[in-house]
Design a protein around this motif. Structure first.
Motif, PDB file in Angstrom:
ATOM      1  N   ILE A  12      -0.115  -1.339   5.383  1.00 27.85           N
ATOM      2  CA  ILE A  12      -0.058  -0.617   6.656  1.00 27.85           C
ATOM      3  C   ILE A  12       1.371  -0.574   7.208  1.00 27.85           C
ATOM      4  O   ILE A  12       1.744   0.368   7.900  1.00 27.85           O
ATOM      5  N   ASP A  13       2.198  -1.572   6.872  1.00 31.58           N
ATOM      6  CA  ASP A  13       3.607  -1.554   7.283  1.00 31.58           C
ATOM      7  C   ASP A  13       4.380  -0.477   6.530  1.00 31.58           C
ATOM      8  O   ASP A  13       5.306   0.129   7.072  1.00 31.58           O
ATOM      9  N   LEU A  14       4.025  -0.250   5.272  1.00 25.34           N
ATOM     10  CA  LEU A  14       4.744   0.716   4.432  1.00 25.34           C
ATOM     11  C   LEU A  14       4.253   2.145   4.608  1.00 25.34           C
ATOM     12  O   LEU A  14       4.994   3.085   4.323  1.00 25.34           O
ATOM     13  N   LEU A  15       3.036   2.320   5.071  1.00 26.38           N
ATOM     14  CA  LEU A  15       2.481   3.672   5.191  1.00 26.38           C
ATOM     15  C   LEU A  15       3.340   4.612   6.034  1.00 26.38           C
ATOM     16  O   LEU A  15       3.600   5.747   5.606  1.00 26.38           O
ATOM     17  N   PRO A  16       3.813   4.220   7.202  1.00 24.99           N
ATOM     18  CA  PRO A  16       4.660   5.136   7.975  1.00 24.99           C
ATOM     19  C   PRO A  16       5.946   5.510   7.223  1.00 24.99           C
ATOM     20  O   PRO A  16       6.421   6.636   7.331  1.00 24.99           O
ATOM     21  N   ILE A  17       6.487   4.573   6.459  1.00 23.94           N
ATOM     22  CA  ILE A  17       7.689   4.843   5.675  1.00 23.94           C
ATOM     23  C   ILE A  17       7.370   5.853   4.581  1.00 23.94           C
ATOM     24  O   ILE A  17       8.109   6.813   4.369  1.00 23.94           O
ATOM     25  N   CYS A  18       6.252   5.643   3.893  1.00 21.07           N
ATOM     26  CA  CYS A  18       5.831   6.554   2.830  1.00 21.07           C
ATOM     27  C   CYS A  18       5.585   7.955   3.384  1.00 21.07           C
ATOM     28  O   CYS A  18       6.019   8.946   2.791  1.00 21.07           O
ATOM     29  N   LEU A  19       4.916   8.037   4.503  1.00 16.88           N
ATOM     30  CA  LEU A  19       4.614   9.339   5.092  1.00 16.88           C
ATOM     31  C   LEU A  19       5.880  10.037   5.596  1.00 16.88           C
ATOM     32  O   LEU A  19       6.028  11.252   5.457  1.00 16.88           O
ATOM     33  N   ALA A  20       6.815   9.271   6.153  1.00 18.67           N
ATOM     34  CA  ALA A  20       8.046   9.855   6.684  1.00 18.67           C
ATOM     35  C   ALA A  20       8.985  10.339   5.586  1.00 18.67           C
ATOM     36  O   ALA A  20       9.740  11.290   5.785  1.00 18.67           O
ATOM     37  N   THR A  21       8.937   9.679   4.425  1.00 16.65           N
ATOM     38  CA  THR A  21       9.900   9.989   3.362  1.00 16.65           C
ATOM     39  C   THR A  21       9.291  10.744   2.186  1.00 16.65           C
ATOM     40  O   THR A  21      10.028  11.235   1.332  1.00 16.65           O
ATOM     41  N   GLY A  22       7.959  10.794   2.123  1.00 17.22           N
ATOM     42  CA  GLY A  22       7.310  11.424   0.978  1.00 17.22           C
ATOM     43  C   GLY A  22       7.273  10.547  -0.253  1.00 17.22           C
ATOM     44  O   GLY A  22       6.936  11.007  -1.346  1.00 17.22           O
ATOM     45  N   ILE A  23       7.592   9.270  -0.092  1.00 12.43           N
ATOM     46  CA  ILE A  23       7.565   8.320  -1.204  1.00 12.43           C
ATOM     47  C   ILE A  23       6.151   7.737  -1.288  1.00 12.43           C
ATOM     48  O   ILE A  23       5.607   7.281  -0.283  1.00 12.43           O
ATOM     49  N   PRO A  24       5.534   7.732  -2.478  1.00 13.58           N
ATOM     50  CA  PRO A  24       4.166   7.225  -2.576  1.00 13.58           C
ATOM     51  C   PRO A  24       4.092   5.697  -2.486  1.00 13.58           C
ATOM     52  O   PRO A  24       5.079   4.997  -2.718  1.00 13.58           O
ATOM     53  N   LEU A  25       2.902   5.216  -2.149  1.00 12.38           N
ATOM     54  CA  LEU A  25       2.626   3.782  -2.044  1.00 12.38           C
ATOM     55  C   LEU A  25       1.848   3.306  -3.253  1.00 12.38           C
ATOM     56  O   LEU A  25       0.779   3.844  -3.557  1.00 12.38           O
ATOM     57  N   VAL A  26       2.397   2.316  -3.942  1.00 14.73           N
ATOM     58  CA  VAL A  26       1.675   1.612  -5.003  1.00 14.73           C
ATOM     59  C   VAL A  26       0.999   0.427  -4.330  1.00 14.73           C
ATOM     60  O   VAL A  26       1.675  -0.484  -3.845  1.00 14.73           O
ATOM     61  N   LEU A  27      -0.313   0.445  -4.276  1.00 12.53           N
ATOM     62  CA  LEU A  27      -1.048  -0.659  -3.660  1.00 12.53           C
ATOM     63  C   LEU A  27      -1.225  -1.769  -4.687  1.00 12.53           C
ATOM     64  O   LEU A  27      -1.757  -1.537  -5.770  1.00 12.53           O
ATOM     65  N   ASP A  28      -0.767  -2.958  -4.347  1.00 13.32           N
ATOM     66  CA  ASP A  28      -0.970  -4.135  -5.184  1.00 13.32           C
ATOM     67  C   ASP A  28      -2.141  -4.911  -4.591  1.00 13.32           C
ATOM     68  O   ASP A  28      -2.048  -5.437  -3.477  1.00 13.32           O
ATOM     69  N   ALA A  29      -3.232  -4.966  -5.327  1.00 10.87           N
ATOM     70  CA  ALA A  29      -4.466  -5.579  -4.821  1.00 10.87           C
ATOM     71  C   ALA A  29      -4.294  -7.071  -4.539  1.00 10.87           C
ATOM     72  O   ALA A  29      -4.808  -7.579  -3.544  1.00 10.87           O
ATOM     73  N   HIS A  30      -3.574  -7.780  -5.396  1.00 14.02           N
ATOM     74  CA  HIS A  30      -3.364  -9.212  -5.178  1.00 14.02           C
ATOM     75  C   HIS A  30      -2.540  -9.442  -3.911  1.00 14.02           C
ATOM     76  O   HIS A  30      -2.892 -10.274  -3.074  1.00 14.02           O
ATOM     77  N   HIS A  31      -1.461  -8.705  -3.773  1.00 11.29           N
ATOM     78  CA  HIS A  31      -0.637  -8.852  -2.574  1.00 11.29           C
ATOM     79  C   HIS A  31      -1.440  -8.506  -1.320  1.00 11.29           C
ATOM     80  O   HIS A  31      -1.277  -9.140  -0.277  1.00 11.29           O
ATOM     81  N   HIS A  32      -2.301  -7.511  -1.440  1.00 11.96           N
ATOM     82  CA  HIS A  32      -3.128  -7.125  -0.288  1.00 11.96           C
ATOM     83  C   HIS A  32      -4.064  -8.260   0.121  1.00 11.96           C
ATOM     84  O   HIS A  32      -4.358  -8.425   1.303  1.00 11.96           O
ATOM     85  N   ARG A  33      -4.519  -9.047  -0.830  1.00 12.57           N
ATOM     86  CA  ARG A  33      -5.399 -10.181  -0.498  1.00 12.57           C
ATOM     87  C   ARG A  33      -4.656 -11.232   0.327  1.00 12.57           C
ATOM     88  O   ARG A  33      -5.265 -11.950   1.109  1.00 12.57           O
ATOM     89  N   VAL A  34      -3.336 -11.301   0.159  1.00 16.59           N
ATOM     90  CA  VAL A  34      -2.528 -12.273   0.894  1.00 16.59           C
ATOM     91  C   VAL A  34      -2.164 -11.739   2.281  1.00 16.59           C
ATOM     92  O   VAL A  34      -2.267 -12.456   3.276  1.00 16.59           O
ATOM     93  N   ILE A  35      -1.732 -10.475   2.344  1.00 15.50           N
ATOM     94  CA  ILE A  35      -1.371  -9.844   3.625  1.00 15.50           C
ATOM     95  C   ILE A  35      -2.118  -8.516   3.716  1.00 15.50           C
ATOM     96  O   ILE A  35      -1.714  -7.524   3.114  1.00 15.50           O
TER      97      ILE A  35
END
Length: 97
Positions: A47-70
């Motif tokens: 959720i922290d990276l989503l605004p950056i991705c949307l503003a720049t057109g850079i896609p988000l690679v979701l890491d499932a393990h990292h998501h479990r931590v944060i």
């Protein structure tokens, strides 16, 4: 594909996000087309990276393990849907570390 984590949060997540957007905007179009951002397990949730991705057109690679931590308050399903939305018509990448 060059997959980067958000980096340092010196000065707070918002300030760091602003620096990241500025750095991405200075890249050539060719470089930007090869770049993706990935959530990490220390500083930047999806959720922290989503605004950056949307503003720049850079896609988000979701890491499932990292998501479990944060999670940033998102379920894995919500984070997956948001990440998918950043890829447009390109084949999305996901990480399970």
């Amino acid at each position: 594909m060059i997959c980067l984590h958000g980096g340092s949060t010196q000065g707070g997540v918002d300030e760091a996000a602003g620096r990241l957007v500025g750095a991405i905007e200075r890249l050539s179009t060719r470089a930007r087309l090869r770049l993706a951002l990935e959530n990490d397990d220390r500083c930047f949730s999806a959720i922290d990276l989503l605004p950056i991705c949307l503003a720049t057109g850079i896609p988000l690679v979701l890491d499932a393990h990292h998501h479990r931590v944060i999670t940033g308050g998102l379920s894995i399903e919500e984070a997956t849907d948001w990440a998918l939305a950043t890829w447009g018509d390109r084949e999305p990448y996901f990480h399970v570390s």
